[in-house]
Design a protein around this motif. Sequence first.
Motif, PDB file in Angstrom:
ATOM      1  N   THR A 249     110.627  58.409  53.149  1.00 38.52           N
ATOM      2  CA  THR A 249     110.704  59.810  53.591  1.00 38.52           C
ATOM      3  C   THR A 249     109.462  60.270  54.325  1.00 38.52           C
ATOM      4  OG1 THR A 249     109.723  60.642  51.535  1.00 38.52           O
ATOM      5  CG2 THR A 249     112.127  60.325  51.564  1.00 38.52           C
ATOM      6  N   LEU A 250     108.391  59.465  54.321  1.00 30.76           N
ATOM      7  CA  LEU A 250     107.078  59.814  54.875  1.00 30.76           C
ATOM      8  C   LEU A 250     106.392  60.940  54.093  1.00 30.76           C
ATOM      9  CD1 LEU A 250     107.820  59.645  58.730  1.00 30.76           C
ATOM     10  CD2 LEU A 250     106.714  57.907  57.310  1.00 30.76           C
ATOM     11  N   LYS A 251     106.878  61.222  52.899  1.00 34.30           N
ATOM     12  CA  LYS A 251     106.242  62.241  52.066  1.00 34.30           C
ATOM     13  C   LYS A 251     104.811  61.838  51.737  1.00 34.30           C
ATOM     14  CE  LYS A 251     106.546  64.436  47.496  1.00 34.30           C
ATOM     15  NZ  LYS A 251     107.254  64.472  46.191  1.00 34.30           N
ATOM     16  N   ARG A 252     103.904  62.818  51.764  1.00 35.49           N
ATOM     17  CA  ARG A 252     102.503  62.612  51.443  1.00 35.49           C
ATOM     18  C   ARG A 252     102.255  62.954  49.971  1.00 35.49           C
ATOM     19  NH1 ARG A 252     103.576  61.286  56.721  1.00 35.49           N
ATOM     20  NH2 ARG A 252     101.765  61.539  58.085  1.00 35.49           N
ATOM     21  N   THR A 253     101.578  62.032  49.243  1.00 36.45           N
ATOM     22  CA  THR A 253     101.254  62.247  47.832  1.00 36.45           C
ATOM     23  C   THR A 253      99.801  61.876  47.591  1.00 36.45           C
ATOM     24  OG1 THR A 253     103.531  61.707  47.169  1.00 36.45           O
ATOM     25  CG2 THR A 253     101.842  61.648  45.452  1.00 36.45           C
ATOM     26  N   LYS A 254      99.064  62.738  46.913  1.00 36.36           N
ATOM     27  CA  LYS A 254      97.654  62.470  46.616  1.00 36.36           C
ATOM     28  C   LYS A 254      97.546  61.372  45.561  1.00 36.36           C
ATOM     29  CE  LYS A 254      96.764  67.424  47.062  1.00 36.36           C
ATOM     30  NZ  LYS A 254      96.353  68.636  46.309  1.00 36.36           N
ATOM     31  N   LYS A 255      96.654  60.427  45.799  1.00 40.96           N
ATOM     32  CA  LYS A 255      96.339  59.413  44.802  1.00 40.96           C
ATOM     33  C   LYS A 255      95.207  59.920  43.901  1.00 40.96           C
ATOM     34  CE  LYS A 255      97.362  55.767  48.196  1.00 40.96           C
ATOM     35  NZ  LYS A 255      96.857  54.553  48.885  1.00 40.96           N
ATOM     36  N   LYS A 256      94.951  59.207  42.827  1.00 42.13           N
ATOM     37  CA  LYS A 256      93.844  59.570  41.934  1.00 42.13           C
ATOM     38  C   LYS A 256      92.526  59.599  42.711  1.00 42.13           C
ATOM     39  CE  LYS A 256      91.710  58.304  37.501  1.00 42.13           C
ATOM     40  NZ  LYS A 256      91.761  57.354  36.360  1.00 42.13           N
ATOM     41  N   SER A 257      92.377  58.689  43.674  1.00 42.36           N
ATOM     42  CA  SER A 257      91.133  58.621  44.455  1.00 42.36           C
ATOM     43  C   SER A 257      90.908  59.870  45.300  1.00 42.36           C
ATOM     44  CB  SER A 257      91.145  57.384  45.351  1.00 42.36           C
ATOM     45  OG  SER A 257      92.278  57.385  46.207  1.00 42.36           O
ATOM     46  N   PHE A 258      91.966  60.616  45.581  1.00 44.51           N
ATOM     47  CA  PHE A 258      91.853  61.846  46.375  1.00 44.51           C
ATOM     48  C   PHE A 258      90.888  62.816  45.703  1.00 44.51           C
ATOM     49  CE2 PHE A 258      92.974  66.141  47.575  1.00 44.51           C
ATOM     50  CZ  PHE A 258      93.427  66.080  48.875  1.00 44.51           C
ATOM     51  N   ASN A 259      91.142  63.137  44.445  1.00 44.17           N
ATOM     52  CA  ASN A 259      90.292  64.093  43.740  1.00 44.17           C
ATOM     53  C   ASN A 259      88.914  63.507  43.429  1.00 44.17           C
ATOM     54  OD1 ASN A 259      92.056  66.362  43.624  1.00 44.17           O
ATOM     55  ND2 ASN A 259      93.228  65.341  42.021  1.00 44.17           N
ATOM     56  N   TRP A 260      88.880  62.186  43.222  1.00 47.53           N
ATOM     57  CA  TRP A 260      87.575  61.544  43.012  1.00 47.53           C
ATOM     58  C   TRP A 260      86.699  61.703  44.253  1.00 47.53           C
ATOM     59  CZ3 TRP A 260      85.434  57.462  45.770  1.00 47.53           C
ATOM     60  CH2 TRP A 260      84.229  56.964  45.263  1.00 47.53           C
ATOM     61  N   TYR A 261      87.253  61.424  45.433  1.00 47.54           N
ATOM     62  CA  TYR A 261      86.466  61.533  46.660  1.00 47.54           C
ATOM     63  C   TYR A 261      86.103  62.982  46.947  1.00 47.54           C
ATOM     64  CZ  TYR A 261      84.865  60.015  51.329  1.00 47.54           C
ATOM     65  OH  TYR A 261      84.112  59.720  52.433  1.00 47.54           O
ATOM     66  N   LYS A 262      86.976  63.890  46.600  1.00 43.83           N
ATOM     67  CA  LYS A 262      86.679  65.320  46.754  1.00 43.83           C
ATOM     68  C   LYS A 262      85.413  65.678  45.983  1.00 43.83           C
ATOM     69  CE  LYS A 262      88.766  69.891  45.979  1.00 43.83           C
ATOM     70  NZ  LYS A 262      89.996  70.602  45.520  1.00 43.83           N
ATOM     71  N   LYS A 263      85.273  65.148  44.772  1.00 46.05           N
ATOM     72  CA  LYS A 263      84.078  65.413  43.959  1.00 46.05           C
ATOM     73  C   LYS A 263      82.849  64.729  44.560  1.00 46.05           C
ATOM     74  CE  LYS A 263      83.735  63.532  39.848  1.00 46.05           C
ATOM     75  NZ  LYS A 263      83.936  63.262  38.396  1.00 46.05           N
ATOM     76  N   VAL A 264      83.039  63.518  45.059  1.00 45.69           N
ATOM     77  CA  VAL A 264      81.919  62.813  45.703  1.00 45.69           C
ATOM     78  C   VAL A 264      81.369  63.639  46.858  1.00 45.69           C
ATOM     79  CG1 VAL A 264      81.265  60.786  47.057  1.00 45.69           C
ATOM     80  CG2 VAL A 264      82.706  60.514  45.029  1.00 45.69           C
ATOM     81  N   ILE A 265      82.256  64.127  47.715  1.00 43.42           N
ATOM     82  CA  ILE A 265      81.815  64.913  48.863  1.00 43.42           C
ATOM     83  C   ILE A 265      81.192  66.231  48.416  1.00 43.42           C
ATOM     84  CG2 ILE A 265      82.546  66.097  50.974  1.00 43.42           C
ATOM     85  CD1 ILE A 265      84.768  64.012  51.250  1.00 43.42           C
ATOM     86  N   GLY A 266      81.851  66.880  47.444  1.00 43.35           N
ATOM     87  CA  GLY A 266      81.370  68.169  46.964  1.00 43.35           C
ATOM     88  C   GLY A 266      79.989  68.104  46.345  1.00 43.35           C
ATOM     89  N   THR A 267      79.618  66.948  45.800  1.00 42.47           N
ATOM     90  CA  THR A 267      78.294  66.781  45.195  1.00 42.47           C
ATOM     91  C   THR A 267      77.353  65.972  46.091  1.00 42.47           C
ATOM     92  OG1 THR A 267      78.953  64.757  44.007  1.00 42.47           O
ATOM     93  CG2 THR A 267      79.299  66.872  42.890  1.00 42.47           C
ATOM     94  N   ASN A 268      77.759  65.740  47.328  1.00 44.17           N
ATOM     95  CA  ASN A 268      76.993  64.955  48.305  1.00 44.17           C
ATOM     96  C   ASN A 268      76.579  63.595  47.731  1.00 44.17           C
ATOM     97  OD1 ASN A 268      75.877  64.596  50.886  1.00 44.17           O
ATOM     98  ND2 ASN A 268      73.868  65.306  50.226  1.00 44.17           N
ATOM     99  N   GLY A 269      77.557  62.960  47.065  1.00 42.26           N
ATOM    100  CA  GLY A 269      77.335  61.610  46.567  1.00 42.26           C
ATOM    101  C   GLY A 269      76.585  61.519  45.259  1.00 42.26           C
ATOM    102  N   ASN A 270      76.333  62.638  44.608  1.00 42.69           N
ATOM    103  CA  ASN A 270      75.580  62.619  43.361  1.00 42.69           C
ATOM    104  C   ASN A 270      76.438  62.335  42.137  1.00 42.69           C
ATOM    105  OD1 ASN A 270      72.967  63.120  44.407  1.00 42.69           O
ATOM    106  ND2 ASN A 270      73.488  65.287  44.657  1.00 42.69           N
ATOM    107  N   GLU A 271      77.742  62.654  42.212  1.00 37.78           N
ATOM    108  CA  GLU A 271      78.643  62.402  41.093  1.00 37.78           C
ATOM    109  C   GLU A 271      79.703  61.399  41.528  1.00 37.78           C
ATOM    110  OE1 GLU A 271      80.242  65.706  38.933  1.00 37.78           O
ATOM    111  OE2 GLU A 271      78.444  66.928  39.224  1.00 37.78           O
ATOM    112  N   LEU A 272      79.658  60.217  40.929  1.00 38.49           N
ATOM    113  CA  LEU A 272      80.541  59.134  41.330  1.00 38.49           C
ATOM    114  C   LEU A 272      81.516  58.738  40.227  1.00 38.49           C
ATOM    115  CD1 LEU A 272      77.979  56.829  43.207  1.00 38.49           C
ATOM    116  CD2 LEU A 272      79.506  58.561  44.181  1.00 38.49           C
ATOM    117  N   GLU A 273      81.465  59.372  39.095  1.00 39.16           N
ATOM    118  CA  GLU A 273      82.364  59.009  37.991  1.00 39.16           C
ATOM    119  C   GLU A 273      83.738  59.661  38.163  1.00 39.16           C
ATOM    120  OE1 GLU A 273      81.661  56.663  35.946  1.00 39.16           O
ATOM    121  OE2 GLU A 273      79.629  56.492  36.752  1.00 39.16           O
TER     122      GLU A 273
END
Length: 477
Positions: free
Chosen positions: A453-477
């Motif tokens: 269907t070409l539906k877009r679904t967020k993976k677990k890594s989506f929110n992880w990378y969001k946190k990485v960017i939001g903390t400028n690489g300081n939070e990687l867990e």
Amino acid sequence: MFPKEFLWGGAVAANQCEGAWNEAGKKESICDHLTAGSINKNRKFTSKILSEVNYPSHEAVEFYHHYKEDIALFAEMGFKVFRLSIAWSRIFPNGDDFLPNEEGLQFYDDVFDECKKYGIEPLVTLSHFEIPYNLVKEYQGFTNRKVVIFFERYAKTVFERYKDKVKYWLTFNEINFGTMPMGNLEVLGILHQEDEEIANPLDNIQVRFQALHNVFLASARAVKVAHEINPDFKVGCMIAHITMYPLTCRPEDLLLQQELDNIINNFCADVQVRGVYPYYIEDYFKKNNIDITFEEDDERILKEGCVDFYSFSYYMSNCITTEEGHETTLGNLLGGVKNPYLQASEWGWQIDPKGLRYTLNKIYDRYKIPLFIVENGLGAVDEIDDNGCINDDYRISYLKSHIVEMNKAIENNVDLFGYTMWSAIDLVSSGTGEMKKRYGFIYIDKDDNGNGTLKRTKKKSFNWYKKVIGTNGNELE
């Protein structure tokens, strides 16, 4: 610590994500003639588009029709930069057209405006394995110096059109594949015979390196005109860095590793960054009976068209040895001998985060110009569980370990100013043409046979990378 203005983001390529291969005035590129393949089956180039054959780029993941939705998701992750490519045949459908296709220009206007809406900086590749098919058929690609002029016309057109919307540019994606037979078609536009496997083509080394010389000229001319149109433009080279180690401490292994590293990794960058052919290439040319024709102004053009920064892809490393009988492994279009100290992905790519730090140190020591990692990621089979989730912890682990090493390189005073993970969304694998080999933070409902269907679904890594960017690489867990 990552610099305050560090450019975090993700990357795609037009032929792997856009689809709409023959819409709005676009004509065929070389990718539109590439069949699907797999880890055990090479992709094949067919001279004609066959109705019964699957050509993955024709639909890809339909970014052309979903770009607003996709860019909104990138913005939700916090992207500072989005690397994409322009499909040359969407702007100049035949490659040698005198006037550009307005519908194609307008599409990228709309994409860049959507990026601007969210404060995302575009990083644009001019040629990402998508040479217009007509230039291959009628001119044999960059074997013909006329194609240098066609490329400059294309570059000048988009530089002028987007001079207030795009700051960062790359000329040729993974240009150094032109030093190997596999680069004949995708980098140089050379097709020695119709209907051949692109990973195992016929090859004429003299013709290939002369065409690569013409690509250097095309890149240099583009850099020069870019700086004339907008002095604030930053134009980079893009190297597929195939990091190599000698398998043993035998001097023969070390010397072979050095030789291959120079030809495969260093040669193209030496020309694009320094504007001259390096000393070691003369011996390589002599051994292989290669005689490059330099016209009167070529040396001046190369010197005037040096890039502003060095960008590269890094996925894995491999080993080099003069000994026979060792187990081999696969890689980003180039494999090698297996490293006994490393694990590998499902596709046989060895995972080596410390190799990224080694590579950053090596490149910066060699060139002393700003660096940008524009591809780095893990291809894997992602599956949706019973709760509708895609728990790609393996991808998070891969990215986390590489970001740790990036930070260490920065602490060692390497000037690294950006990172675009490959890929922002699931797309067609360049090497195999598969969908099941997934790289993205966003899952696309589509299989290798084109169903979905070409539906877009967020993976677990989506929110992880969001946190990485939001903390400028300081939070990687």
